[in-house]
Write a protein that holds these residues in place. Sequence first.
Motif, mmCIF file in Angstrom:
data_model
loop_
_atom_site.group_PDB
_atom_site.id
_atom_site.type_symbol
_atom_site.label_atom_id
_atom_site.label_comp_id
_atom_site.label_asym_id
_atom_site.label_seq_id
_atom_site.Cartn_x
_atom_site.Cartn_y
_atom_site.Cartn_z
ATOM 1 N N ALA A 14 0.833 -1.202 0.000
ATOM 2 C CA ALA A 14 0.000 0.000 0.000
ATOM 3 C C ALA A 14 0.865 1.248 0.000
ATOM 4 O O ALA A 14 1.927 1.301 0.631
ATOM 5 N N SER A 15 0.410 2.277 -0.732
ATOM 6 C CA SER A 15 1.143 3.537 -0.835
ATOM 7 C C SER A 15 0.274 4.682 -0.336
ATOM 8 O O SER A 15 -0.947 4.669 -0.550
ATOM 9 N N PRO A 16 0.867 5.681 0.307
ATOM 10 C CA PRO A 16 0.085 6.866 0.681
ATOM 11 C C PRO A 16 -0.471 7.540 -0.571
ATOM 12 O O PRO A 16 0.221 7.637 -1.587
ATOM 13 N N LEU A 17 -1.711 7.981 -0.497
ATOM 14 C CA LEU A 17 -2.318 8.639 -1.642
ATOM 15 C C LEU A 17 -1.880 10.097 -1.722
ATOM 16 O O LEU A 17 -1.672 10.759 -0.710
ATOM 17 N N ARG A 18 -1.749 10.579 -2.959
ATOM 18 C CA ARG A 18 -1.402 11.975 -3.216
ATOM 19 C C ARG A 18 -2.545 12.604 -4.010
ATOM 20 O O ARG A 18 -2.934 12.086 -5.055
ATOM 21 N N PHE A 19 -3.051 13.730 -3.523
ATOM 22 C CA PHE A 19 -4.231 14.336 -4.117
ATOM 23 C C PHE A 19 -3.881 15.604 -4.894
ATOM 24 O O PHE A 19 -3.025 16.403 -4.479
ATOM 25 N N GLY A 20 -4.566 15.771 -6.016
ATOM 26 C CA GLY A 20 -4.433 16.968 -6.835
ATOM 27 C C GLY A 20 -5.798 17.512 -7.199
ATOM 28 O O GLY A 20 -6.838 16.922 -6.879
ATOM 29 N N TYR A 21 -5.792 18.636 -7.882
ATOM 30 C CA TYR A 21 -7.032 19.259 -8.354
ATOM 31 C C TYR A 21 -6.807 19.655 -9.804
ATOM 32 O O TYR A 21 -5.725 20.136 -10.182
ATOM 33 N N GLY A 22 -7.833 19.456 -10.650
ATOM 34 C CA GLY A 22 -7.687 19.727 -12.067
ATOM 35 C C GLY A 22 -7.851 21.196 -12.412
ATOM 36 O O GLY A 22 -8.785 21.856 -11.944
ATOM 37 N N THR A 23 -6.975 21.702 -13.274
ATOM 38 C CA THR A 23 -7.093 23.100 -13.691
ATOM 39 C C THR A 23 -8.330 23.337 -14.540
ATOM 40 O O THR A 23 -8.767 24.483 -14.686
ATOM 41 N N ASN A 24 -8.931 22.271 -15.106
ATOM 42 C CA ASN A 24 -10.186 22.490 -15.831
ATOM 43 C C ASN A 24 -11.331 22.831 -14.878
ATOM 44 O O ASN A 24 -12.404 23.228 -15.321
ATOM 45 N N GLY A 25 -11.110 22.685 -13.578
ATOM 46 C CA GLY A 25 -12.052 23.167 -12.580
ATOM 47 C C GLY A 25 -11.648 24.492 -11.974
ATOM 48 O O GLY A 25 -12.286 24.972 -11.025
ATOM 49 N N LEU A 26 -10.598 25.101 -12.534
ATOM 50 C CA LEU A 26 -10.126 26.422 -12.089
ATOM 51 C C LEU A 26 -9.896 27.309 -13.311
ATOM 52 O O LEU A 26 -8.958 28.100 -13.365
ATOM 53 N N ALA A 27 -10.775 27.173 -14.295
ATOM 54 C CA ALA A 27 -10.558 27.816 -15.585
ATOM 55 C C ALA A 27 -10.664 29.331 -15.532
ATOM 56 O O ALA A 27 -10.216 30.020 -16.452
ATOM 57 N N ASP A 28 -11.261 29.884 -14.475
ATOM 58 C CA ASP A 28 -11.371 31.333 -14.361
ATOM 59 C C ASP A 28 -10.157 31.963 -13.690
ATOM 60 O O ASP A 28 -10.104 33.191 -13.523
ATOM 61 N N LEU A 29 -9.205 31.142 -13.281
ATOM 62 C CA LEU A 29 -7.988 31.638 -12.639
ATOM 63 C C LEU A 29 -6.820 31.595 -13.622
ATOM 64 O O LEU A 29 -6.750 30.707 -14.483
ATOM 65 N N ARG A 30 -5.915 32.570 -13.503
ATOM 66 C CA ARG A 30 -4.636 32.448 -14.203
ATOM 67 C C ARG A 30 -3.924 31.211 -13.682
ATOM 68 O O ARG A 30 -4.086 30.824 -12.530
ATOM 69 N N LEU A 31 -3.110 30.603 -14.546
ATOM 70 C CA LEU A 31 -2.459 29.358 -14.156
ATOM 71 C C LEU A 31 -1.598 29.546 -12.918
ATOM 72 O O LEU A 31 -1.652 28.714 -11.993
ATOM 73 N N ASP A 32 -0.828 30.608 -12.850
ATOM 74 C CA ASP A 32 0.020 30.790 -11.679
ATOM 75 C C ASP A 32 -0.815 30.962 -10.409
ATOM 76 O O ASP A 32 -0.450 30.452 -9.339
ATOM 77 N N ASP A 33 -1.945 31.663 -10.527
ATOM 78 C CA ASP A 33 -2.830 31.815 -9.365
ATOM 79 C C ASP A 33 -3.423 30.474 -8.956
ATOM 80 O O ASP A 33 -3.550 30.167 -7.764
ATOM 81 N N ALA A 34 -3.789 29.638 -9.942
ATOM 82 C CA ALA A 34 -4.343 28.322 -9.634
ATOM 83 C C ALA A 34 -3.310 27.449 -8.931
ATOM 84 O O ALA A 34 -3.619 26.778 -7.936
ATOM 85 N N LEU A 35 -2.079 27.459 -9.422
ATOM 86 C CA LEU A 35 -1.030 26.650 -8.798
ATOM 87 C C LEU A 35 -0.742 27.128 -7.383
ATOM 88 O O LEU A 35 -0.581 26.311 -6.460
ATOM 89 N N SER A 36 -0.690 28.435 -7.186
ATOM 90 C CA SER A 36 -0.441 28.971 -5.848
ATOM 91 C C SER A 36 -1.565 28.595 -4.892
ATOM 92 O O SER A 36 -1.317 28.235 -3.728
#
Length: 320
Positions: A14-36
Amino acid sequence: MPPSVLAPAHPPTASPLRFGYGTNGLADLRLDDALSLLADLGYDGVGLTLDHMHLDPLAPGLAARTRRVAHRLDALGLAVTVETGARYVLDPRRKHGPSLLDPEPDDRARRVDLLIRAVQVAADLGAHAVHCFSGTTPPGTDPDTAWKRLAESLATVLDAATTAGIPLAVEPEPGHLLATLADFHRLRRTLGDATHLGLTLDIGHCQCLEPLPPADCVRAAGPWLRHVQIEDMRRGMHEHLPLGDGDIDFPPVLAALAATGYQGLTVVELPRHSHAGPHFAERSLPFLHHATATAATPHAPLPDAPPPGEPSATPEGSTP
């Protein structure tokens, strides 16, 4: 279940899970703002959809722009998967068009070129996979012809992915030619069980249409998992819902995912909720962490579900 799709006799640790969020759900944000935002919220990574607002794969200077994003990801400590589900990145009039199944060879070649560009971006970013899908079968196209086009098109992309050392993770999509786990295995066998061909498993899609419950889908898919998307969903309805708004029992799913030894990102996929993207990004990660902990203590209650958003009905795919 056919022997060809059974998990190995000796399951991985078993491995610890790593979670992310899709930028297609943050389309109103600039990419740098979404990453931050995602780094500030404590996410481990990001599912980066190449689109006109987020690292446009067709605009000039792609290599230099990719280097800047790579440096930013490194500074923020975010892992990345490259996703290719942008709605109108190739054609402003056809959602997800052209596809790998289009009748015109030049149109299929445009989609192949986009995927090869995505492979190079992924290599430059140090991404753990490139996500893609088949597309819907064009009217008047028989299934055998559609499968032949898909295999021929993806063989070219797979060559590029193999050269770059980047897994190509094909996603079964409701309504597409390749819609189910069984369809993925058909493609896998057609392409000779290539090392760099893997699977994007969308947990909601399992709830929507697979014959097995989502946790069993995860266990069956484990050997081929290269990317995972997650959201809530109801049986028979392809609507991407915020976590807690649908029918999925998440603790068993996340326990099964950890038990496969999967080491990539598990990315929240809420493209129709970009109008409130920061809100849902903030609410989703605590839900997932709690569901993961609850898997070890199954009688603990889940937290209140995130407030419902507008439904994300999408008959053609997870990035409507």
